[in-house]
Design an enzyme around this catalytic site. Structure first.
Site, PDB file in Angstrom:
ATOM      1  N   LYS A 242      23.759  56.672  54.580  1.00 11.45           N
ATOM      2  CA  LYS A 242      22.947  56.883  53.204  1.00 11.45           C
ATOM      3  C   LYS A 242      22.343  56.146  52.128  1.00 11.45           C
ATOM      4  O   LYS A 242      22.796  55.261  52.060  1.00 11.45           O
ATOM      5  CB  LYS A 242      23.997  58.013  52.762  1.00 11.45           C
TER       6      LYS A 242
ATOM      7  N   SER B 167      22.658  58.668  45.316  1.00  8.48           N
ATOM      8  CA  SER B 167      22.866  59.597  46.299  1.00  8.48           C
ATOM      9  C   SER B 167      23.624  59.426  47.624  1.00  8.48           C
ATOM     10  O   SER B 167      24.359  60.358  48.388  1.00  8.48           O
ATOM     11  CB  SER B 167      21.064  59.989  47.198  1.00  8.48           C
TER      12      SER B 167
ATOM     13  N   LYS C 201      25.729  62.214  48.738  1.00  8.70           N
ATOM     14  CA  LYS C 201      25.953  63.391  49.634  1.00  8.70           C
ATOM     15  C   LYS C 201      27.062  62.816  50.588  1.00  8.70           C
ATOM     16  O   LYS C 201      26.820  63.733  51.659  1.00  8.70           O
ATOM     17  CB  LYS C 201      24.754  62.855  49.658  1.00  8.70           C
TER      18      LYS C 201
ATOM     19  N   SER D 114      17.236  63.446  51.231  1.00  9.53           N
ATOM     20  CA  SER D 114      18.531  63.313  50.740  1.00  9.53           C
ATOM     21  C   SER D 114      18.145  64.307  49.044  1.00  9.53           C
ATOM     22  O   SER D 114      18.204  64.129  48.212  1.00  9.53           O
ATOM     23  CB  SER D 114      18.174  62.020  49.395  1.00  9.53           C
TER      24      SER D 114
END
Length: 429
Positions: free
Chosen positions: A273, A106, A109, A173
């Site tokens: 993130k 993720s 992202k 997420s």
């Protein structure tokens, strides 16, 4: 009768010329010789005064670069996976684990949000345009949930602002919201992924390839170095930096959601993130802010491929690998005086032995860490033959690593005066 006598005739002798006429002639001769002598001497004396004085010469005594003294920081790199650590405006503290592209989960992202915000910019606090969840997107939610994906709850017709959709992508997420945003921006997920790859190429992320906007696909790969490149750019976007620093947010349908990045708010961490899958392991792209000498310095880094049996273990291990990196970088960044007030920067040599020095007017201090190279640039205009003492003349600047130059003025030492007339005549005798 008269006696007859013989008469003797005496010839007259011309008189001698007056003595004063001879004296006057000698005086004229002497005066002429003296005039010639004095005239020649005057010409000899005047000749050097007619010659222009040579311009003073400047010799720089400050080196072109120097190294911040001390022991370079020992970075505690993770034992496995990849890592990269950089300080915004200064440069890299190094990398570990090689440079082979690996799955990033993720962390993908970050690029999804970056593309959205460059296509649809938001200011801090601004919500931006709205997007509506379609019936098809809502119908996919149960299937996505059954696969164990990271999601936010949605229903057909639910309306999200751009900010809310980005909060769903960056905090809990949400894979489904990454796909919804992609279709909203580009018309299809496939078209959006093409945008992601074009953006990566434009940023110089040469070892990165995206196949989906969520990172669920293990064929989406990158490196720690490339992710630091992207993170530095993304953190320059006000809305992005604001969202990733949030610990929670309130969304339509889902209600309150929390940030998976539990480091936010600790050790100065302000994002960015997390990511975790079986193929990628635990991943984290992070940013932290420290204050040094009144300046806010941003540390950016990435840690990829931390092992673990499941998401909680993977994230715990990536957090444990990241905290020492942040603390080491924060401790290493300090102020260092490179040039002190009064330090000699150059010498000036004028004609006939005249001269002075050019010195720093104030301390010149850079922010960096021991072992970092500092470039020194000296700018001194042409020096006239007369320059008062303590006169400002030129500048010296210093640049640590990739940082912004800092500068201070230069001042003369003793006054510089041209040589006197007598000195100039005497020099040429």
């Amino acid at each position: 009768m008269f006696d007859t006598a013989t008469t003797q005739v005496i010839e007259p002798v011309p008189p001698q010329p007056p003595a004063r006429r001879r004296t006057r002639g000698l005086r004229v001769l002497f005066t002429g010789l003296l005039t010639l002598l004095l005239g020649g001497t005057a010409l000899v004396a005047i000749e050097p005064l007619r010659r222009p004085l040579p311009a003073p010469t400047v010799t720089q005594t400050l080196p072109a670069s120097t190294i911040i003294p001390g022991t370079a920081p020992a970075v505690p790199w993770p034992e496995t996976g990849q890592a990269a650590l950089s300080v915004e405006g200064l440069g890299s503290l190094g990398t570990s684990g090689g440079s082979n592209p690996v799955p990033i989960a993720s962390v993908t992202k970050v690029m999804t949000a970056y593309v959205i915000l460059t296509e649809h910019p938001l200011d801090r606090g601004e919500h931006g345009p709205k997007l509506t969840v379609s019936a098809e997107q809502a119908a996919a939610y149960p299937r996505e949930l059954a696969r164990g994906e990271s999601l936010v709850a949605v229903v057909a017709g639910a309306v999200f602002t751009e900010r809310q959709a980005l909060q769903a992508v960056l905090l809990p997420s949400a894979n489904n919201m990454a796909r919804i945003l992609a279709a909203w921006d580009a018309g299809s997920v496939e078209a959006f992924v093409a945008k992601m790859n074009r953006t990566a190429a434009a940023l110089g992320m040469t070892d990165t390839h995206y196949t989906d906007p969520s990172g669920l696909d293990p064929d989406t790969v990158s490196t720690a170095v490339d992710q630091v490149i992207l993170a530095r750019k993304a953190m320059q976007l006000p809305a992005f930096a604001e969202i990733v620093a949030q610990k929670k947010a309130t969304l339509p349908v889902a209600g309150t959601v929390r940030n998976y990045n539990s480091l936010v708010g600790r050790d100065g961490v302000v994002g960015i993130k997390t990511g975790s899958t079986d193929e990628a392991g635990g991943c984290l792209v992070f940013a932290a802010v420290v204050k040094v000498g009144g300046r806010r310095i941003t540390i950016v880094g990435a840690v990829l491929g931390q092992p673990g049996a499941n998401t909680p273990v993977q994230l715990d291990r990536v957090f444990r690998a990241t905290r020492p990196l942040v603390r080491t970088a924060a401790a290493a960044i300090t102020e260092h005086p490179i040039v002190r007030a009064g330090d000699q920067v150059a010498t000036v040599r004028g004609p006939l032995g005249t001269g002075t020095t050019i010195n720093a007017a104030k301390d010149l201090t850079v922010v960096g860490w021991p072992g970092m190279r500092v470039r020194l640039d000296v700018d001194i205009p042409a020096v006239p033959t007369r320059l008062p003492a303590e006169a400002e003349h030129g500048r010296v600047s210093a640049v640590a690593g990739e940082g912004t130059p800092v500068a201070t003025a230069l001042r003369t030492g003793v006054g510089l005066e041209p040589p006197s007339t007598w000195d100039r005549i005497r020099q040429h005798r």
